[in-house]
Design a protein around this motif. Structure first.
Motif, mmCIF file in Angstrom:
data_model
loop_
_atom_site.group_PDB
_atom_site.id
_atom_site.type_symbol
_atom_site.label_atom_id
_atom_site.label_comp_id
_atom_site.label_asym_id
_atom_site.label_seq_id
_atom_site.Cartn_x
_atom_site.Cartn_y
_atom_site.Cartn_z
ATOM 1 N N LEU A 147 -14.861 -45.047 61.283
ATOM 2 C CA LEU A 147 -14.389 -43.740 61.741
ATOM 3 C C LEU A 147 -12.870 -43.733 61.751
ATOM 4 O O LEU A 147 -12.235 -44.685 62.211
ATOM 5 N N ASN A 148 -12.297 -42.650 61.228
ATOM 6 C CA ASN A 148 -10.847 -42.475 61.224
ATOM 7 C C ASN A 148 -10.502 -41.133 61.859
ATOM 8 O O ASN A 148 -11.082 -40.102 61.510
ATOM 9 N N VAL A 149 -9.566 -41.163 62.809
ATOM 10 C CA VAL A 149 -9.111 -39.948 63.486
ATOM 11 C C VAL A 149 -7.587 -39.891 63.392
ATOM 12 O O VAL A 149 -6.908 -40.877 63.691
ATOM 13 N N ILE A 150 -7.063 -38.748 62.954
ATOM 14 C CA ILE A 150 -5.622 -38.564 62.803
ATOM 15 C C ILE A 150 -5.196 -37.304 63.544
ATOM 16 O O ILE A 150 -5.846 -36.262 63.444
ATOM 17 N N ALA A 151 -4.098 -37.411 64.260
ATOM 18 C CA ALA A 151 -3.453 -36.238 64.868
ATOM 19 C C ALA A 151 -1.965 -36.343 64.594
ATOM 20 O O ALA A 151 -1.378 -37.428 64.731
ATOM 21 N N SER A 152 -1.351 -35.241 64.200
ATOM 22 C CA SER A 152 0.072 -35.296 63.859
ATOM 23 C C SER A 152 0.743 -33.969 64.160
ATOM 24 O O SER A 152 0.088 -32.924 64.273
ATOM 25 N N ALA A 153 2.061 -34.032 64.290
ATOM 26 C CA ALA A 153 2.880 -32.832 64.486
ATOM 27 C C ALA A 153 4.214 -33.056 63.799
ATOM 28 O O ALA A 153 4.754 -34.167 63.782
ATOM 29 N N GLN A 154 4.753 -31.985 63.226
ATOM 30 C CA GLN A 154 6.057 -32.046 62.564
ATOM 31 C C GLN A 154 6.831 -30.784 62.890
ATOM 32 O O GLN A 154 6.270 -29.680 62.874
ATOM 33 N N ALA A 155 8.113 -30.943 63.195
ATOM 34 C CA ALA A 155 8.987 -29.800 63.485
ATOM 35 C C ALA A 155 10.173 -29.847 62.534
ATOM 36 O O ALA A 155 10.851 -30.875 62.422
ATOM 37 N N THR A 156 10.406 -28.733 61.850
ATOM 38 C CA THR A 156 11.511 -28.632 60.897
ATOM 39 C C THR A 156 12.372 -27.439 61.263
ATOM 40 O O THR A 156 11.857 -26.321 61.404
ATOM 41 N N LYS A 157 13.676 -27.676 61.418
ATOM 42 C CA LYS A 157 14.610 -26.599 61.722
ATOM 43 C C LYS A 157 15.705 -26.584 60.657
ATOM 44 O O LYS A 157 16.238 -27.627 60.292
ATOM 45 N N ILE A 158 16.012 -25.369 60.183
ATOM 46 C CA ILE A 158 16.992 -25.210 59.109
ATOM 47 C C ILE A 158 18.021 -24.172 59.519
ATOM 48 O O ILE A 158 17.676 -23.074 59.973
ATOM 49 N N SER A 159 19.281 -24.534 59.359
ATOM 50 C CA SER A 159 20.380 -23.609 59.582
ATOM 51 C C SER A 159 21.283 -23.656 58.346
ATOM 52 O O SER A 159 21.792 -24.723 57.991
ATOM 53 N N ALA A 160 21.434 -22.509 57.679
ATOM 54 C CA ALA A 160 22.181 -22.489 56.421
ATOM 55 C C ALA A 160 23.010 -21.215 56.331
ATOM 56 O O ALA A 160 22.634 -20.168 56.870
ATOM 57 N N TYR A 161 24.133 -21.332 55.595
ATOM 58 C CA TYR A 161 25.032 -20.196 55.432
ATOM 59 C C TYR A 161 25.824 -20.417 54.147
ATOM 60 O O TYR A 161 26.274 -21.528 53.858
ATOM 61 N N GLY A 162 25.966 -19.364 53.379
ATOM 62 C CA GLY A 162 26.748 -19.443 52.152
ATOM 63 C C GLY A 162 26.509 -18.215 51.306
ATOM 64 O O GLY A 162 25.923 -17.223 51.754
ATOM 65 N N ALA A 163 26.950 -18.267 50.064
ATOM 66 C CA ALA A 163 26.775 -17.140 49.152
ATOM 67 C C ALA A 163 25.306 -16.992 48.786
ATOM 68 O O ALA A 163 24.569 -17.977 48.677
ATOM 69 N N GLY A 164 24.888 -15.749 48.600
ATOM 70 C CA GLY A 164 23.536 -15.506 48.144
ATOM 71 C C GLY A 164 23.365 -15.926 46.696
ATOM 72 O O GLY A 164 24.306 -16.378 46.032
ATOM 73 N N VAL A 165 22.151 -15.757 46.191
ATOM 74 C CA VAL A 165 21.866 -16.226 44.838
ATOM 75 C C VAL A 165 22.433 -15.246 43.814
ATOM 76 O O VAL A 165 22.407 -14.035 44.020
ATOM 77 N N PRO A 166 22.940 -15.757 42.686
ATOM 78 C CA PRO A 166 23.434 -14.875 41.612
ATOM 79 C C PRO A 166 22.284 -14.376 40.762
ATOM 80 O O PRO A 166 22.109 -14.766 39.601
ATOM 81 N N ASN A 167 21.470 -13.498 41.313
ATOM 82 C CA ASN A 167 20.215 -13.079 40.698
ATOM 83 C C ASN A 167 20.440 -11.837 39.839
ATOM 84 O O ASN A 167 20.389 -10.704 40.328
ATOM 85 N N ASN A 168 20.722 -12.041 38.536
ATOM 86 C CA ASN A 168 20.900 -10.955 37.576
ATOM 87 C C ASN A 168 22.053 -10.021 37.935
ATOM 88 O O ASN A 168 22.088 -8.881 37.484
ATOM 89 N N ASN A 169 23.003 -10.489 38.763
ATOM 90 C CA ASN A 169 24.124 -9.623 39.106
ATOM 91 C C ASN A 169 25.459 -10.254 38.736
ATOM 92 O O ASN A 169 26.493 -9.916 39.298
ATOM 93 N N VAL A 170 25.435 -11.193 37.775
ATOM 94 C CA VAL A 170 26.664 -11.741 37.205
ATOM 95 C C VAL A 170 26.878 -11.057 35.868
ATOM 96 O O VAL A 170 26.014 -11.088 34.986
ATOM 97 N N ALA A 171 28.027 -10.416 35.709
ATOM 98 C CA ALA A 171 28.294 -9.661 34.489
ATOM 99 C C ALA A 171 28.439 -10.596 33.297
ATOM 100 O O ALA A 171 28.626 -11.810 33.444
ATOM 101 N N ALA A 172 28.369 -10.024 32.095
ATOM 102 C CA ALA A 172 28.474 -10.825 30.875
ATOM 103 C C ALA A 172 29.824 -11.513 30.773
ATOM 104 O O ALA A 172 29.941 -12.576 30.143
ATOM 105 N N ASN A 173 30.870 -10.947 31.409
ATOM 106 C CA ASN A 173 32.190 -11.580 31.364
ATOM 107 C C ASN A 173 32.390 -12.610 32.467
ATOM 108 O O ASN A 173 33.464 -13.203 32.597
ATOM 109 N N GLY A 174 31.319 -12.846 33.306
ATOM 110 C CA GLY A 174 31.397 -13.859 34.353
ATOM 111 C C GLY A 174 31.743 -13.338 35.721
ATOM 112 O O GLY A 174 31.745 -14.105 36.699
ATOM 113 N N ASP A 175 32.044 -12.046 35.872
ATOM 114 C CA ASP A 175 32.381 -11.496 37.188
ATOM 115 C C ASP A 175 31.136 -11.468 38.087
ATOM 116 O O ASP A 175 30.051 -11.053 37.653
ATOM 117 N N TRP A 176 31.336 -11.882 39.322
ATOM 118 C CA TRP A 176 30.227 -11.890 40.292
ATOM 119 C C TRP A 176 30.758 -11.464 41.650
ATOM 120 O O TRP A 176 31.633 -12.129 42.220
#
Length: 806
Positions: free
Chosen positions: A376-405
């Protein structure tokens, strides 16, 4: 007269039953130890004249049952070692004890255990031998991880055929692909586990301190419910030992890398042992501005409660401070995403951007043996993950052909709590001449995700942060201040999944085996709660609580013409949870994905060579996609309104050829081919383009590693090695849809590439030095997430590790 009659009858019974008693099976048990007296785990023990065999437990013990009386040759084999043999006589109804002492020490034994082929894949729950698992698997041992000086999970999985690292999400997480299906960080359908329980891998798990990494390819829904149809991954942490020892290492490398690693284990009391593994890492990067600082600690305790019960307590803590990095971006040219021609080091996020991950987990694992056959095998587990992040958003199709963003900012504050409970009962018994190896169990996983929303104060009159040019960073002056970000709402998203399963490995004869099982799974996605943090008012999300359920069967037939060869064919399925509504406003049911697999596994030359081949066919015949029309026939513009149209089909093969020819030489090679595409695409129903390959799935992958340690007196202790990894042609970006507007391709074609690593090291007594040059040819290629995160692979780098073993 009665006494004479009964006495006579009793004698007649004895005479009649004597031949039957003489044929009562016997047993053989024993202990296998190393030269220094430590138990030798996962060693093969078998009878030379029959097909009966087993593998020693972690305590070095073994038991062979059901042996007909007679004389036999008992042999002990281990990958890379010479076979040992002893003669044994088995008597009817009796147990014979035969012990073995290997000529190698525990350390030498661990050195040659490089491919994991002697280990049962613990992710399978049932303790089934590798030849009896009717699907392709892969195990990367700690010796390989150490020799390759791997730090990330992606570094390890390159050694598994058909598995590829396809994305790096913002430079803070990895996505892997196999058989056309991808797995990511975590979630209710997570497919990455640690010690058999679901794990969030945000911030990169610490691979350099793992005992091994296990992979089950194909569907594993029978055992784990809603998981990927491509693969599931299990990270196995190091366990306590009852002999004192350890290792201290210092790793240095290019771009200012330094990384001390400590591993200490030993007994606390007669029945109590400990282990503590930890590391600290600090480095810059080949990417401008990017920095890494990480702390990881993994303590564990092992308590033996008598002879039949063990209790394992494990915990770990990860603090990962990374610079979020979306790569070099992409140029939006006539709606096509173009990879910009910029240096590999070009960084386009803000120079102050950060991503902080704090992760804590704990588990208790109880194993109890009722007897030699039932555990017989019995497993109990818990995991806590916290994330704090800040920065520029993703360049999602909004960078011009000349590179302007024009950059906007993105502030993230999230947490995820994972809870797991698992019970597994394993048993072995016979019904007549038929043998059974049964698994009965159940599990429950609860996940609570919390995400915050923010308003960002860009400054008076501003609606964005600034403008940069990704082709010419000197064209505009970038801002360097950090605007205030005020949290406004908190959204809580709970989910629960549970299941019950039964599986039986049926030995019909010495040559034929049948594996059959079924699981019932239920997954409940609870309606979200949204709290306004200014007013503390709570509202409910638009999607109501949803409960999905599915059965997941598996059946496989194995033919084993010899004790070293297994030919198998199997059917299994898995399911994916669909979001959205159909055109009639009803919640979509799960999609059932069918998988067929055939293969052959071989263990040659006493297990020194492993040659495996698997071929698969996977069909999702109920693919949920945006419906082109509503129920009244009007065009549909709501992406949440879907219907089951078309299908995806994945065909491919995987080849493994690995070996450990001696204590000095081992090699690992693998090849994978995959053709994952849309099929039965009907334009009338709005299905995708017929035959188009799905993104992030290489057509071909290959891996090869070889290490050799010299044993000649003048070169003793010298080690050399080489590794090559190939990722074939593939598409990044997004798959097209029928009738899309504008009618430009959303795919980004990528060529295949190969990287070559060379290693050399020297060991003198307890001190060793190992150095590596990775990507020797300085190959350039990219990993792409959607159409914005285009990440160049690392250039040529140097790394060295100095270690002291005590």
């Amino acid at each position: 007269m009665k006494k004479v009659y009964f006495s006579f009858s009793f004698i007649l019974c004895l005479l009649a039953c004597a031949p039957l008693l003489a044929q009562t099976p016997g047993s053989i048990k024993g202990l296998v130890t190393t030269r220094d007296g430590n138990p030798a785990a996962f060693v093969n023990v078998s009878l030379k004249e029959t097909r009966k065999g087993t593998v020693t437990s972690e305590e070095g013990t073994y038991l062979l049952k059901g042996i007909h009386p007679g004389s036999y040759t008992l042999q002990v084999t281990f990958v890379g070692l010479q076979t040992q043999e002893k003669s044994v006589t088995v008597n009817a109804g009796q147990t014979t004890t035969i012990d073995f002492a290997l000529a190698e020490s525990a350390y030498q034994l661990s050195e040659v255990e490089v491919t994991g082929n002697n280990q049962v894949v613990t992710l399978g729950k049932a303790g089934i031998a590798p030849l009896d698992i009717p699907q392709m698997t892969g195990v990367v041992n700690n010796v390989v991880i150490t020799n390759q000086q791997a730090s990330r999970l992606g570094d390890v999985l390159k050694n598994v055929s058909g598995v590829s690292l396809t994305q790096q999400r913002g430079g803070v997480a990895e996505t892997f692909s196999a058989r056309g299906y991808s797995i990511g960080i975590a979630g209710a359908g997570g497919s990455i586990f640690k010690n058999g329980v679901i794990s969030n891998t945000m911030g990169f798990p610490e691979a350099s301190t793992l005992e091994s990494v296990e992979v089950l390819k194909g569907s594993s829904a029978l055992l784990y419910g809603n998981t990927s149809g491509g693969l599931i991954i299990n990270m196995v942490t190091k366990k306590p030992k009852f002999n004192f020892g350890g290792e201290a290492s210092m790793r240095i490398g290019s771009f200012g890398l330094y990384k001390p690693i400590i591993d200490v284990y030993g007994p606390i009391a007669r029945n109590l042992a400990f282990r503590v593994v930890g590391t600290y890492e600090k480095s810059n990067s080949y990417r401008d501005v990017v920095k890494t600082e990480r702390v990881y600690v993994n303590p564990s305790l092992l308590y033996k409660l008598g002879q039949k019960t063990t209790i394992l307590l494990q915990g770990d803590y990860l603090k990962s401070n990374l610079t979020p990095d979306n790569g070099i971006g992409s140029l939006n040219q006539n709606q096509d995403a173009i990879i910009p021609d910029v240096p590999r080091s070009r960084f386009i996020n803000t120079n102050w951007a950060y991503n902080h991950v704090d992760q804590t987990s704990g588990s208790v694992n109880v194993d109890h043996a009722f007897n030699a056959n039932w555990k017989l095998n019995v497993i109990a587990s818990a995991q806590a993950t916290k994330i704090s992040a800040y920065g520029a958003g993703v360049p999602n199709n909004n960078v011009a052909a000349n590179g302007d963003w024009t950059r906007a900012l993105s502030r993230t504050g999230t947490s995820e709590d994972d809870y797991t409970g698992q019970v597994n009962l394993n048993g072995k018994f016979n019904t007549g001449f038929v043998g059974h190896q049964v698994l009965v169990g159940g599990d429950i996983v609860g996940i609570v995700s919390v995400s915050n929303s923010y308003t960002i104060n860009y400054g008076e009159g501003r609606t964005s942060y600034d403008k940069i040019n990704i082709l010419n960073p000197n064209l505009y002056e970038a801002r360097t201040d950090i605007p205030d970000a005020i949290v406004t709402t908190k959204t809580t998203s709970p989910s629960v999944r549970n299941g019950f399963y039964v599986q039986d490995l049926i030995s019909l004869s010495d040559k034929f085996k049948l594996l059959a099982g079924i699981r019932w799974s239920q997954q409940k996605t609870v309606q979200t709660t949204i709290r306004n943090l200014q007013t503390q008012a709570e509202t409910r999300g638009t999607a109501e609580t949803k409960t999905d359920a599915a059965f997941s069967p598996k059946v496989a037939l194995m033919y084993q013409p010899t004790r070293n060869t297994s030919i198998f064919g199997s059917y299994s399925n898995n399911f994916t949870i669909n979001t959205g509504l159909d055109i009639y406003g009803q919640v979509l049911k799960p999609s059932i994905i069918d998988q067929f697999e055939v293969g052959v596994k071989n263990e040659l030359f006493g297990g020194k060579i492993r040659a495996n081949l698997g071929i698969y066919h996977i069909v999702n015949s109920n693919l949920a996609q945006m419906a082109p029309f509503r129920a009244d026939g009007t065009p549909n513009t709501d992406a949440n309104v879907k219907e089951f149209t078309g299908q995806t089909t994945s065909d491919g093969l995987e080849i493994d050829f690995t070996g450990n020819l001696s204590k000095n030489l081992y090699f690992i090679t693998g090849y994978g081919y995959n053709y994952m595409r849309y099929t039965n695409a009907s334009p009338v129903k709005g299905s995708p383009i017929e035959g188009e390959r799905l993104t992030n799935n290489p057509a071909h992958t290959a891996n090869g590693t070889i290490f050799y340690t010299f044993d000649l007196p003048q070169l003793r202790g010298l080690k050399v090695g080489a590794s090559a990894f190939y990722t074939g042609n593939r598409f990044g970006g997004n798959n097209n849809t029928y009738g899309q507007t504008p009618a430009f391709s959303r795919l980004i074609p990528l060529n295949g590439f190969t990287t070559l690593d060379l290693s050399a090291g020297y060991t003198y007594r307890k001190v060793s030095l190992l150095a590596k040059v990775s990507n020797l040819t300085n190959t350039l290629n990219y990993l792409i997430h959607d159409r914005y995160s285009i990440m160049p692979i690392p250039p040529r780098q140097f790394m060295a590790t100095l270690s002291y073993r005590f």
